[in-house]
Scaffold this motif. Structure first.
Motif, short mmCIF file in Angstrom:
data_model
loop_
_atom_site.label_atom_id
_atom_site.label_comp_id
_atom_site.label_asym_id
_atom_site.label_seq_id
_atom_site.Cartn_x
_atom_site.Cartn_y
_atom_site.Cartn_z
N PHE A 158 0.84 -1.20 0.00
CA PHE A 158 0.00 0.00 0.00
C PHE A 158 0.87 1.24 0.00
O PHE A 158 1.72 1.42 0.88
N GLU A 160 1.67 4.87 0.72
CA GLU A 160 1.19 5.86 1.69
C GLU A 160 0.71 7.14 1.00
O GLU A 160 -0.10 7.89 1.56
N TYR A 198 -8.51 5.11 6.44
CA TYR A 198 -7.83 3.84 6.18
C TYR A 198 -6.96 3.49 7.38
O TYR A 198 -6.53 4.35 8.15
N LEU A 200 -3.67 0.67 8.09
CA LEU A 200 -2.76 -0.34 7.56
C LEU A 200 -2.22 -1.19 8.70
O LEU A 200 -1.63 -0.66 9.64
N LEU A 205 -5.35 -4.38 5.13
CA LEU A 205 -5.62 -2.98 4.84
C LEU A 205 -7.12 -2.77 5.03
O LEU A 205 -7.94 -3.48 4.42
#
Length: 214
Positions: A158, A160, A198, A200, A205
């Protein structure tokens, strides 16, 4: 958002769409070239299979982006839930290693919520570079739609910068074709009185959105 930045964002989304379609459309071109020069019946059958696969992937992605980025559905505000479900299922199948768990009970969802759901699902599938599970839920409470997506796998990739774009923290001049969809749905959710979040984790996720009717 000024007219210039709207045009700029639209251009970046077009670039992202073209990038994602380049591989399956290129495979179509290569397959046709091989088919025209191949005489072995078994190899010709194989070429046809690859052409059919590439055509299916291209069609599925076009349908996905038509609703995720564009104005599919015309002026209808409500979108039947089976439509985004089918589009996400096709995208997950193209990945080949993602198991989709669809947990949306509503028969239909507002179009802004559907756009957020599709784009968040795309981000989640991209994060599952080694495959895994994708859980998608959405619930309507009056004029508010809450979306929750969990991507879980052995490895989560993912960027950032996408996270910053989702939360509106990425400067306009730093938005790229990769982060443009996230920036778009941040603006869309904010326009409808909501937002994107979101989280992480090591193997997961988690993406969430709240979208309110205008």
């Amino acid at each position: 958002m000024t007219d210039y930045t709207r045009i700029d964002l639209a251009s970046l989304l077009c670039s992202r769409l073209c990038h994602d379609l380049l591989s399956p459309v290129g495979a179509l071109s290569n397959g046709l070239e091989l088919l025209s020069s191949e005489d072995d019946p078994e190899m010709r059958d194989r070429c046809v299979e690859l052409l059919e696969q590439s055509a299916r992937i291209s069609t599925g992605k076009l349908k996905f982006f038509r609703l995720a980025y564009g104005s599919a559905g015309g002026f209808d505000y409500q979108i039947p839930s089976e439509e985004p479900a089918a589009l996400i299922q096709a995208l997950a199948e193209d990945n080949g290693r993602v198991e989709l768990n669809w947990q949306v009970q509503s028969a239909s969802l507002p179009k802004p919520a559907v756009k957020c759901l599709l784009n968040l699902s795309h981000i989640a599938i991209d994060a599952l570079v080694r495959g895994g599970s994708l859980d998608i839920g959405a619930e309507q409470n009056g004029e508010t739609t809450e979306i929750a997506i969990r991507a879980e796998g052995t490895r989560i990739a993912f960027d950032e910068e996408i996270g910053r774009a989702l939360q509106g923290e990425l400067p306009v001049d730093a938005i790229t074709p990769r982060t443009a969809p996230a920036a778009m749905i941040h603006g869309l959710a904010a326009q409808h009185g909501g937002g994107i979040q979101y989280q992480l984790q090591d193997n997961a996720l988690i993406l969430g959105a709240i979208v309110r009717e205008a």
